[in-house]
Write a protein that holds these residues in place. Structure first.
Motif, PDB file in Angstrom:
ATOM      1  N   PHE A   1      -1.569   2.147   7.896  1.00  0.00           N
ATOM      2  CA  PHE A   1      -1.102   1.498   9.125  1.00  0.00           C
ATOM      3  C   PHE A   1      -2.291   0.951   9.927  1.00  0.00           C
ATOM      4  O   PHE A   1      -2.238  -0.158  10.455  1.00  0.00           O
ATOM      5  CB  PHE A   1      -0.289   2.472   9.990  1.00  0.00           C
ATOM      6  N   ALA A   2      -3.357   1.739  10.009  1.00  0.00           N
ATOM      7  CA  ALA A   2      -4.551   1.294  10.747  1.00  0.00           C
ATOM      8  C   ALA A   2      -5.186   0.083  10.067  1.00  0.00           C
ATOM      9  O   ALA A   2      -5.592  -0.878  10.736  1.00  0.00           O
ATOM     10  CB  ALA A   2      -5.560   2.428  10.850  1.00  0.00           C
ATOM     11  N   LEU A   3      -5.252   0.102   8.752  1.00  0.00           N
ATOM     12  CA  LEU A   3      -5.844  -1.017   8.009  1.00  0.00           C
ATOM     13  C   LEU A   3      -5.038  -2.297   8.197  1.00  0.00           C
ATOM     14  O   LEU A   3      -5.599  -3.365   8.457  1.00  0.00           O
ATOM     15  CB  LEU A   3      -5.930  -0.666   6.522  1.00  0.00           C
ATOM     16  N   THR A   4      -3.720  -2.197   8.114  1.00  0.00           N
ATOM     17  CA  THR A   4      -2.900  -3.395   8.295  1.00  0.00           C
ATOM     18  C   THR A   4      -2.882  -3.837   9.760  1.00  0.00           C
ATOM     19  O   THR A   4      -2.765  -5.032  10.042  1.00  0.00           O
ATOM     20  CB  THR A   4      -1.467  -3.187   7.778  1.00  0.00           C
ATOM     21  N   GLY A   5      -3.020  -2.908  10.689  1.00  0.00           N
ATOM     22  CA  GLY A   5      -3.148  -3.282  12.102  1.00  0.00           C
ATOM     23  C   GLY A   5      -4.424  -4.074  12.341  1.00  0.00           C
ATOM     24  O   GLY A   5      -4.430  -5.062  13.076  1.00  0.00           O
ATOM     25  N   LEU A   6      -5.507  -3.649  11.695  1.00  0.00           N
ATOM     26  CA  LEU A   6      -6.771  -4.378  11.796  1.00  0.00           C
ATOM     27  C   LEU A   6      -6.639  -5.778  11.199  1.00  0.00           C
ATOM     28  O   LEU A   6      -7.129  -6.751  11.765  1.00  0.00           O
ATOM     29  CB  LEU A   6      -7.886  -3.602  11.094  1.00  0.00           C
ATOM     30  N   LEU A   7      -5.948  -5.881  10.061  1.00  0.00           N
ATOM     31  CA  LEU A   7      -5.720  -7.190   9.462  1.00  0.00           C
ATOM     32  C   LEU A   7      -4.944  -8.094  10.419  1.00  0.00           C
ATOM     33  O   LEU A   7      -5.282  -9.267  10.591  1.00  0.00           O
ATOM     34  CB  LEU A   7      -4.964  -7.063   8.132  1.00  0.00           C
TER      35      LEU A   7
ATOM     36  N   PRO B   1       0.741  11.993   5.014  1.00  0.00           N
ATOM     37  CA  PRO B   1       0.761  11.404   6.361  1.00  0.00           C
ATOM     38  C   PRO B   1      -0.582  10.772   6.750  1.00  0.00           C
ATOM     39  O   PRO B   1      -0.607   9.732   7.404  1.00  0.00           O
ATOM     40  CB  PRO B   1       1.092  12.586   7.270  1.00  0.00           C
ATOM     41  N   TRP B   2      -1.685  11.383   6.334  1.00  0.00           N
ATOM     42  CA  TRP B   2      -3.000  10.837   6.685  1.00  0.00           C
ATOM     43  C   TRP B   2      -3.266   9.516   5.976  1.00  0.00           C
ATOM     44  O   TRP B   2      -3.825   8.599   6.561  1.00  0.00           O
ATOM     45  CB  TRP B   2      -4.113  11.840   6.370  1.00  0.00           C
ATOM     46  N   ARG B   3      -2.868   9.422   4.713  1.00  0.00           N
ATOM     47  CA  ARG B   3      -3.053   8.162   3.976  1.00  0.00           C
ATOM     48  C   ARG B   3      -2.154   7.070   4.562  1.00  0.00           C
ATOM     49  O   ARG B   3      -2.567   5.922   4.693  1.00  0.00           O
ATOM     50  CB  ARG B   3      -2.759   8.351   2.497  1.00  0.00           C
ATOM     51  N   ALA B   4      -0.932   7.434   4.924  1.00  0.00           N
ATOM     52  CA  ALA B   4      -0.027   6.453   5.532  1.00  0.00           C
ATOM     53  C   ALA B   4      -0.611   5.957   6.861  1.00  0.00           C
ATOM     54  O   ALA B   4      -0.570   4.760   7.162  1.00  0.00           O
ATOM     55  CB  ALA B   4       1.352   7.066   5.741  1.00  0.00           C
TER      56      ALA B   4
ATOM     57  N   LEU C   1       0.826  -1.211   0.000  1.00  0.00           N
ATOM     58  CA  LEU C   1       0.000   0.000   0.000  1.00  0.00           C
ATOM     59  C   LEU C   1       0.861   1.262   0.000  1.00  0.00           C
ATOM     60  O   LEU C   1       0.585   2.211  -0.745  1.00  0.00           O
ATOM     61  CB  LEU C   1      -0.938   0.000   1.208  1.00  0.00           C
ATOM     62  N   LEU C   2       1.904   1.270   0.836  1.00  0.00           N
ATOM     63  CA  LEU C   2       2.787   2.437   0.878  1.00  0.00           C
ATOM     64  C   LEU C   2       3.563   2.594  -0.425  1.00  0.00           C
ATOM     65  O   LEU C   2       3.748   3.719  -0.921  1.00  0.00           O
ATOM     66  CB  LEU C   2       3.746   2.337   2.064  1.00  0.00           C
ATOM     67  N   LEU C   3       3.989   1.489  -1.001  1.00  0.00           N
ATOM     68  CA  LEU C   3       4.727   1.526  -2.264  1.00  0.00           C
ATOM     69  C   LEU C   3       3.854   2.044  -3.407  1.00  0.00           C
ATOM     70  O   LEU C   3       4.294   2.875  -4.213  1.00  0.00           O
ATOM     71  CB  LEU C   3       5.271   0.135  -2.596  1.00  0.00           C
ATOM     72  N   ILE C   4       2.631   1.602  -3.461  1.00  0.00           N
ATOM     73  CA  ILE C   4       1.706   2.066  -4.505  1.00  0.00           C
ATOM     74  C   ILE C   4       1.438   3.560  -4.339  1.00  0.00           C
ATOM     75  O   ILE C   4       1.446   4.315  -5.314  1.00  0.00           O
ATOM     76  CB  ILE C   4       0.395   1.253  -4.485  1.00  0.00           C
ATOM     77  N   ASP C   5       1.183   3.991  -3.108  1.00  0.00           N
ATOM     78  CA  ASP C   5       0.947   5.423  -2.857  1.00  0.00           C
ATOM     79  C   ASP C   5       2.186   6.246  -3.198  1.00  0.00           C
ATOM     80  O   ASP C   5       2.086   7.321  -3.791  1.00  0.00           O
ATOM     81  CB  ASP C   5       0.563   5.648  -1.392  1.00  0.00           C
ATOM     82  N   TRP C   6       3.345   5.783  -2.810  1.00  0.00           N
ATOM     83  CA  TRP C   6       4.586   6.505  -3.092  1.00  0.00           C
ATOM     84  C   TRP C   6       4.839   6.572  -4.595  1.00  0.00           C
ATOM     85  O   TRP C   6       5.208   7.618  -5.121  1.00  0.00           O
ATOM     86  CB  TRP C   6       5.745   5.822  -2.372  1.00  0.00           C
TER      87      TRP C   6
END
Length: 180
Positions: A60-66, A53-56, A41-46
Motif C-alpha cells: 500500500f505504501a509503495l503504490t501510494g508513493l507511485l 499484514p506487514w507486506r500488504a 502485488l497483493l495477488l502475487i503475494d496471496w
C-alpha cells in the motif's frame, strides 16, 4: 499590489478562470496505475501464500508513493495570474510581473516562471500546448511584463513555446476539418 492574496481577481474579481481540460483524465490514469500495481502485488503475494499484514502495508505504501509521483498538478489561470496546485499546496505567479521564464530540460521538460513578488511556478509546457486558453492567459501577462520591462529573461523561451502552441493548434484545426 504587493499582497499575494489579491492575485486572483481582476477589477471586481470578474475575470474568468481557465484550467487544464485533461487534468481529470491524467488524475484517473495515475489512480489506475497505482491501483493495478497494488492489485498485482497483493495477488502475487496471496498466490504464493506469503501475504502478511506487514507486506500488504508495504505494498500500500509503495503504490501510494507511485500515485504521489504520477499525480498531475492542476494548472489554472485568470487575469494576470497562473497557478499550479499539487497534492499539498498551490503555487502562483503574477504573469504581468514576470521576471524570468526558463525551460528546464531533464527527464521531462518543465517551464519555470518567477515573478517580481517572489512567486515561483513550475509546470509542464505540454499543458499549455494542449490548452490554448491557458497559453493565452500566460502570453497576455508575459507581454505586459515585457512591455513594462520586468521580464528580464525568457522572451526566447516564450517565443519557442508560442510557435509550438500555434503549430499544435493548427494541426488540431486541420484534424477537425478533415484536411490532415
Amino acid at each position: 499590489m504587493g499582497r499575494r492574496d489579491d492575485v486572483r481577481g481582476g477589477p471586481g474579481g470578474a475575470d474568468e478562470t481557465v484550467g487544464d481540460r485533461d487534468w481529470k483524465r491524467e488524475l484517473w490514469a495515475a489512480v489506475r496505475c497505482a491501483g493495478v500495481l497494488l492489485a498485482l502485488l497483493l495477488l502475487i503475494d496471496w498466490g504464493s501464500g506469503r501475504i502478511t499484514p506487514w507486506r500488504a502495508l508495504l505494498w500500500f505504501a509503495l503504490t501510494g508513493l507511485l500515485f504521489v509521483l504520477l499525480c498531475p498538478a492542476r494548472v489554472s489561470a485568470g487575469g494576470n495570474w497562473l497557478a499550479s496546485r499539487g497534492l499539498v499546496r498551490e503555487r502562483r505567479v503574477r504573469t504581468d510581473l514576470l521576471v524570468t521564464v526558463r525551460c528546464l530540460d531533464g527527464v521531462s521538460q518543465r517551464l519555470l516562471l518567477r515573478d517580481a513578488l517572489g512567486g515561483r511556478v513550475e509546470i509542464d509546457p505540454e499543458v499549455l500546448v494542449r490548452n490554448p486558453q491557458l497559453w493565452s492567459r500566460l502570453d497576455e501577462g508575459a507581454r505586459k511584463a515585457a512591455a513594462d520591462g520586468s521580464l528580464l529573461c525568457g522572451a526566447t523561451a516564450l517565443r519557442h513555446l508560442a510557435l509550438r502552441v500555434d503549430r499544435e493548434t493548427a494541426r488540431a484545426v486541420f484534424r477537425a476539418s478533415g484536411l490532415e
